[in-house]
Enzyme design. Sequence first.
Site, PDB file in Angstrom:
ATOM      1  N   GLY A 139     -26.917  -3.518  -7.026  1.00 45.18           N
ATOM      2  CA  GLY A 139     -26.672  -4.107  -6.086  1.00 45.18           C
ATOM      3  C   GLY A 139     -27.798  -4.268  -5.059  1.00 45.18           C
ATOM      4  O   GLY A 139     -27.911  -3.382  -4.086  1.00 45.18           O
ATOM      5  N   ASP A 180     -29.532  -6.702 -10.027  1.00 48.53           N
ATOM      6  CA  ASP A 180     -28.668  -7.305  -9.375  1.00 48.53           C
ATOM      7  C   ASP A 180     -28.918  -8.796 -10.015  1.00 48.53           C
ATOM      8  O   ASP A 180     -29.885  -9.051 -10.442  1.00 48.53           O
ATOM      9  CB  ASP A 180     -29.297  -7.726  -7.812  1.00 48.53           C
ATOM     10  CG  ASP A 180     -27.819  -8.220  -6.986  1.00 48.53           C
ATOM     11  OD1 ASP A 180     -27.491  -9.137  -7.207  1.00 48.53           O
ATOM     12  OD2 ASP A 180     -27.799  -7.606  -5.978  1.00 48.53           O
ATOM     13  N   GLY A 184     -25.137 -13.262  -5.280  1.00 47.22           N
ATOM     14  CA  GLY A 184     -24.266 -13.035  -4.276  1.00 47.22           C
ATOM     15  C   GLY A 184     -22.762 -12.605  -4.867  1.00 47.22           C
ATOM     16  O   GLY A 184     -22.320 -12.971  -5.986  1.00 47.22           O
ATOM     17  N   SER A 193     -24.594  -5.668 -14.645  1.00 46.89           N
ATOM     18  CA  SER A 193     -24.442  -4.455 -15.684  1.00 46.89           C
ATOM     19  C   SER A 193     -23.927  -4.632 -16.935  1.00 46.89           C
ATOM     20  O   SER A 193     -24.093  -4.138 -17.873  1.00 46.89           O
ATOM     21  CB  SER A 193     -23.486  -3.548 -14.784  1.00 46.89           C
ATOM     22  OG  SER A 193     -23.954  -3.124 -13.793  1.00 46.89           O
ATOM     23  N   ASP A 218     -23.505  -0.084  -5.774  1.00 48.92           N
ATOM     24  CA  ASP A 218     -23.488  -0.690  -4.441  1.00 48.92           C
ATOM     25  C   ASP A 218     -23.511  -2.140  -4.833  1.00 48.92           C
ATOM     26  O   ASP A 218     -23.971  -3.117  -4.159  1.00 48.92           O
ATOM     27  CB  ASP A 218     -24.584  -0.487  -3.600  1.00 48.92           C
ATOM     28  CG  ASP A 218     -24.243  -1.020  -1.991  1.00 48.92           C
ATOM     29  OD1 ASP A 218     -23.049  -1.277  -1.794  1.00 48.92           O
ATOM     30  OD2 ASP A 218     -25.243  -1.205  -1.313  1.00 48.92           O
ATOM     31  N   HIS A 274     -17.337  -5.908  -5.213  1.00 46.65           N
ATOM     32  CA  HIS A 274     -16.358  -5.135  -4.881  1.00 46.65           C
ATOM     33  C   HIS A 274     -15.168  -5.833  -5.512  1.00 46.65           C
ATOM     34  O   HIS A 274     -14.087  -5.082  -5.423  1.00 46.65           O
ATOM     35  CB  HIS A 274     -16.079  -5.191  -3.421  1.00 46.65           C
ATOM     36  CG  HIS A 274     -17.257  -4.280  -2.630  1.00 46.65           C
ATOM     37  ND1 HIS A 274     -17.159  -4.070  -1.228  1.00 46.65           N
ATOM     38  CD2 HIS A 274     -18.388  -3.477  -3.052  1.00 46.65           C
ATOM     39  CE1 HIS A 274     -18.327  -3.237  -0.942  1.00 46.65           C
ATOM     40  NE2 HIS A 274     -18.647  -2.989  -2.184  1.00 46.65           N
ATOM     41  N   ASP A 306     -19.650   2.320  -0.085  1.00 46.58           N
ATOM     42  CA  ASP A 306     -18.632   1.480   0.553  1.00 46.58           C
ATOM     43  C   ASP A 306     -17.076   2.056   0.066  1.00 46.58           C
ATOM     44  O   ASP A 306     -16.152   1.142  -0.503  1.00 46.58           O
ATOM     45  CB  ASP A 306     -18.596   0.204   0.158  1.00 46.58           C
ATOM     46  CG  ASP A 306     -19.650  -0.575   1.053  1.00 46.58           C
ATOM     47  OD1 ASP A 306     -19.929  -0.061   1.948  1.00 46.58           O
ATOM     48  OD2 ASP A 306     -20.252  -1.653   0.280  1.00 46.58           O
TER      49      ASP A 306
END
Length: 202
Positions: A36, A61, A65, A114, A131, A134, A160
């Site tokens: 992330g 990443d 987004g 990942s 990170d 979510h 988070d």
Amino acid sequence: MLSPDEVKGFLAPEEGEALAALTAQAGALGPILEIGTYCGKSALYLGPAARQVGTILYTLDHHRGSEEHQRGEAYHDPELYDAEIDRMDSLPTLRRNLFRAGLEDCVIPLIGTSAQIAPHWSTELGLVFIDGGHSMAAALADYRGWASRVAMGGYLCIHDVFPDPADGGRPPYEIWCMARDSGLFEPVNRIGTLEVLQRCAR
């Protein structure tokens, strides 16, 4: 020289400083991986610490987004939107920030998910910082793909993590529970919303 507080992102300074200190401890065990990247805020903490102990930071990443970054969503940033392809793209901003921070020698971007990259990875890692997205699917892919790559004595850090569902999304908390209950990690600290676990078994 670019500083972390000039970079877009949601990592608190005390969380970034804690990650840098953990990198200084765990860097001798292997490279560091963060999942992330966004625009590189956390890389500006982790990268210099990795360099100082003679290792590198891989920062993973897909740069399109998460759900909340898309057009019409709460965290959409028009400055990161590529109108030509109608997609969010944070990679150019990351590369610019790494150059401005003087970190291109010790921070290596990995472009993908990942699920795409972890199956082909074999190097033990001193620290893994999750990170990423979510959603439950993204969080599970991050945890299942990388937790087993943490070296003995190394750290798994998850950002988070909100134990109270009224405070935030559940997937980071759920994978923290999985790590805690796995028998492979023991919780050692919490800084802000950053949970730190240490690898204690294989």
